[in-house]
Design a protein around this motif. Structure first.
Motif, PDB file in Angstrom:
ATOM      1  N   ASN A 274       0.819  -1.208   0.000  1.00 10.51           N
ATOM      2  CA  ASN A 274       0.000   0.000   0.000  1.00 10.51           C
ATOM      3  C   ASN A 274       0.853   1.258   0.000  1.00 10.51           C
ATOM      4  N   ASP A 275       1.956   1.220   0.749  1.00  8.12           N
ATOM      5  CA  ASP A 275       2.828   2.395   0.780  1.00  8.12           C
ATOM      6  C   ASP A 275       3.446   2.641  -0.592  1.00  8.12           C
TER       7      ASP A 275
ATOM      8  N   CYS B 109       1.955   1.929  -3.449  1.00  4.49           N
ATOM      9  CA  CYS B 109       0.893   2.557  -4.250  1.00  4.49           C
ATOM     10  C   CYS B 109       0.684   4.009  -3.843  1.00  4.49           C
ATOM     11  N   ASP B 110       0.733   4.287  -2.527  1.00  4.88           N
ATOM     12  CA  ASP B 110       0.580   5.668  -2.054  1.00  4.88           C
ATOM     13  C   ASP B 110       1.673   6.556  -2.631  1.00  4.88           C
TER      14      ASP B 110
ATOM     15  N   ARG C 212      -2.623   7.510  -3.440  1.00  5.43           N
ATOM     16  CA  ARG C 212      -3.567   6.762  -2.600  1.00  5.43           C
ATOM     17  C   ARG C 212      -3.669   5.377  -3.207  1.00  5.43           C
ATOM     18  N   SER C 213      -3.670   4.298  -2.349  1.00  4.56           N
ATOM     19  CA  SER C 213      -3.707   2.941  -2.893  1.00  4.56           C
ATOM     20  C   SER C 213      -5.105   2.594  -3.398  1.00  4.56           C
TER      21      SER C 213
ATOM     22  N   PRO D 254      -6.239   5.609  -6.901  1.00  4.63           N
ATOM     23  CA  PRO D 254      -5.093   6.500  -7.012  1.00  4.63           C
ATOM     24  C   PRO D 254      -5.510   7.863  -7.568  1.00  4.63           C
TER      25      PRO D 254
ATOM     26  N   GLN E 113     -10.173   0.193   2.606  1.00  4.60           N
ATOM     27  CA  GLN E 113      -9.452   1.244   3.321  1.00  4.60           C
ATOM     28  C   GLN E 113      -9.311   0.869   4.794  1.00  4.60           C
TER      29      GLN E 113
END
Ligand code: SF4
Ligand code: SF4
Ligand code: SF4
Lengths: 437, 253
Positions: free
Chosen positions: A147-148, A150-151, A156-157, A160, B19
């Motif tokens: 996820n990091d 993608c961030d 944002r994962s 995006p 999320q």
């Protein structure tokens, strides 16, 4: 005596979205074996009508939170192909990198959160936090890394922000890339541990050979782009995708079913692994070897193992992509503008569950026709064919065990139901009295 | 007793549930203060009693309504989870067509098999206690809400526009600087202006502020070169319900 089995599993859990399995066996004969997708339809084709090429990816990303990077990528590629936009080399590297991030995050979620509890005999990952703390912490560490990543690239994962036709509205810093690179390096040991864990699990012995369809490229393990490849019929241009999906609307199910050469075919991690094994990087091949995963492999329960292999590939190739980016330097670039405002284009991308197609027609920069074909819709007929093959082999087991086996089978495909309807409950429709156990 | 938390999903992309799953760092410590009893995306157990219900997705067919009412009658606290649920969000784009037309467009001559209506936010059917806006919802707000609800403190989102956070964050204003159409001035903040921070305009996913001057905003956008169609599409991305208001007011003038 093999009597009647009626099984109804309503809302299969630990899959994305809602689905029902219905199995109806009378006198040892299967009368009905069905996987229904009961999600309410979302009408993305309708939402896209008349929208600007700048809005298409934003809207279609919302087809599925789990593969939102994949939808964004397929959408952007369809738009770019329609409007004659050639992305830069840096954009291609960044897109491949963020796709690896999503493959890793989606596969880790499936391997550890959705599939592993089945094999470790737990109802969910939550009790595992107490009994298998190291396993859960490893899962969380890998997921967070994905996820990091993608961030870092997309802002944002889930959905995006920075990905647009023509490029990125914001690019990562070298320091950010270096930080993620160090964690990818460390994740290689976690991938070895994941493979070791998987090797100890008791995977059902089941085999059914089918047609495997994936993208293919001569120079890399195809995710971002490539030609269509069927294990039955070989290479096809992407423009022939309708022939390799042959969409049909099936009653009761709000996702569309698909078949190519046979009555059903498989897409996803196992199909890619079978079709493109030779293009995996050496680390991913080592991981496949660690799990004694054969090539090709005809056991759909092994899809999870193929996902482990692909995670290893994403980690090692992620490092290579970052090295390339750092080597050439990362600069903010203006978005490449469209060469024309009319045209038709297809974006075919390998997302975690298989090939995703977006096909748009534009007039004056606005969408006049859109077609999106998602992977789970392509797999449903194949899952049903597997169920029809599996049920007679397990018919003498107690009903609860049959149900659990079928749920495991469906989950092995990692069906992303929210995007199928745009799926899952097993419905047994009755074991006869003598059979009740 | 830890409050029991349940997650439900109607018409959505399930990105808001994702999320919540993506809170890797805080997931285990959250489990110290709450018990998750229903989360189809991740667990098998399906418990029928819970205290806090997070409801994701829009209501778009009649068969969903009884389930939503059951959830309302069971939960002490009902949270609209993400903009699909709190304002029909992206799903409402299709509301410009009648449901039969939309069905025919996607499912052709088999359209009659598919049951659907217009997409609606859940508060059109049940009372909502808290809203977690956004597409997807904001993870920090989610944690804040869970902690507040677990200890019985009210949860408040300041009614400030995205622009306020955007300026505090020191972003370059892409509306002023690049004529990129941005709805930050009329959209409820709380996302820390994530989109402008990454060079993308705010498209209003957290909902237009209740007392926002939407006509004035439209005027400003026109001033930056927007056509009426572009303004309509921008509002219609997440706030379809509000454009009908805009056009109704324009017609009454
Ligand atoms: S609000 Fe957005 S992220 Fe959340 S479920 Fe709806 S479409 Fe998905
Ligand atoms: S970029 Fe958008 S949100 Fe930021 S200050 Fe400008 S108008 Fe407001
Ligand atoms: S900036 Fe606007 S569109 Fe982006 S998350 Fe915030 S409210 Fe939503």
């Amino acid at each position: 005596m093999h009597g009647a089995v009626q099984l109804n599993i309503h809302h299969v859990t630990r899959v994305e979205g809602h689905g029902n399995i219905t199995v109806n066996v009378r006198d040892g004969e299967i009368e009905e074996c069905r996987l229904e997708i009961v999600e309410s339809p979302r009408f993305f084709e309708v939402m896209l009508q008349g929208r600007s090429y700048r809005d298409a990816a934003h809207i279609t990303s919302r087809i599925c939170g789990i593969c939102s990077v994949g939808h964004t990528t397929a959408s952007i590629r369809a738009t770019e192909s329609a409007l004659g936009i050639e992305p830069t080399e840096q954009t291609l590297l960044l897109r491949k990198l963020i796709l690896h991030g999503e493959t890793l995050q989606s596969h880790i979620l499936h391997i550890y959160f959705l599939a592993a509890p089945d094999f470790l005999g737990a109802p969910s990952v939550i009790p595992l936090a107490r009994t298998h703390t190291d396993v859960v912490l490893r899962a969380l560490r890998l997921k967070k890394l994905a996820n990091d990543l993608c961030d870092l690239i997309g802002g944002r994962s889930v959905h995006p922000v920075a990905m647009m036709p023509g490029g990125f509205t914001s690019v990562p810093t070298i320091a950010g890339l270096q930080e993620v690179r160090a964690r990818l390096e460390a994740a290689m040991a976690d991938m070895v541990a994941t493979a070791e864990l998987f090797a100890t699990l008791d995977i059902p012995k089941f085999e059914r050979e089918t047609e495997y369809i994936s993208l293919k490229r001569p120079d890399e393990y195809a995710f971002y782009d490539g030609e269509l490849y069927s294990s039955d019929t070989g290479i096809h241009p992407v423009s022939h995708y309708r022939r390799l999906t042959n969409e049909q609307v099936v009653q009761r199910s709000t996702a569309k079913h698909a078949h190519a050469n046979r009555d059903s075919f498989a897409v996803g991690a196992l199909a890619r692994y079978n079709n493109n094994f030779d293009r995996l990087n050496p680390f991913a091949k080592e991981i496949a070897d660690e799990m004694s995963l054969p090539v090709p492999c005809f056991n759909p329960f092994m899809t999870t193992a193929a996902q482990v292999v692909e995670c290893a590939h994403a980690v090692a190739d992620g490092i290579a992509l970052i090295d390339e980016l750092i080597g050439r330097g990362v600069q903010p670039e203006p978005l490449v503008q469209s060469a024309r405002l009319d045209g038709q284009g297809i974006g075919a991308v390998e997302v975690p569950r298989g090939i995703l197609y977006h096909d748009y027609q534009y007039a004056d920069g606005r969408i006049t026709r859109a077609n999106c074909i998602i992977p789970t819709g392509q797999n449903v007929a194949n899952i049903e064919a597997d169920m029809r093959f599996l049920v007679p082999q397990i018919l003498d087991k107690p009903e609860a065990e049959i149900a659990q086996n079928l749920e495991m089978l469906v989950r092995a495909y990692d069906p992303c139901i929210s995007c199928s309807a745009h799926m899952l409950d097993v419905k047994f429709v009755g074991k006869s009295e003598g059979e009740q156990s | 007793m830890k409050p029991k938390v349940a997650f439900f999903s109607f018409s959505s992309c399930e990105g808001c549930q994702l999320q919540a799953l993506n809170l890797e760092d805080q997931l285990l410590s959250l489990l110290d203060i709450i018990e998750i009893v229903n989360f189809r995306e991740a667990i098998d157990d399906k418990l029928e009693n819970y205290d806090i219900a997070f409801v994701e997705g829009s209501i778009s067919r009649y068969s969903d309504i009884p389930e939503l009412i059951k959830i309302r009658n069971t939960a002490k606290v009902l949270v609209a989870f993400g903009s699909c649920s709190s304002q029909a969000g992206i799903n409402a784009i299709r509301n410009r067509l009648r449901p039969e037309e939309a069905n025919a467009m996607v499912y052709g001559d088999r359209a009659a098999w598919v049951e659907t209506g217009h997409a609606k936010g859940i508060d059109e059917f049940v009372k909502v206690d808290y809203y977690l806006n956004g597409c997807p919802m904001d993870r920090r707000e989610f944690i804040r809400l869970v902690k507040a609800a677990a200890s019985g403190i009210p949860f408040i989102i300041p009614k400030l526009p995205v622009c306020t956070e955007c300026k505090l964050r020191g972003n370059v204003c892409i509306l002023e600087d690049r004529n990129t159409l941005c709805l930050g001035a009329v959209t409820l903040g709380g996302c820390n202006a994530i989109c402008p921070a990454y060079g993308h305009p705010c498209v209003g996913c957290r909902g237009i502020l209740p007392d926002a001057n939407i006509e004035g905003m439209a005027e400003l956008l026109r001033h930056h070169g927007a056509s009426d169609l572009e303004i309509e599409h921008l509002y219609a991305m997440y706030n379809y319900g509000r454009i009908s208001l805009l056009t109704a007011r324009a017609a009454s003038r």
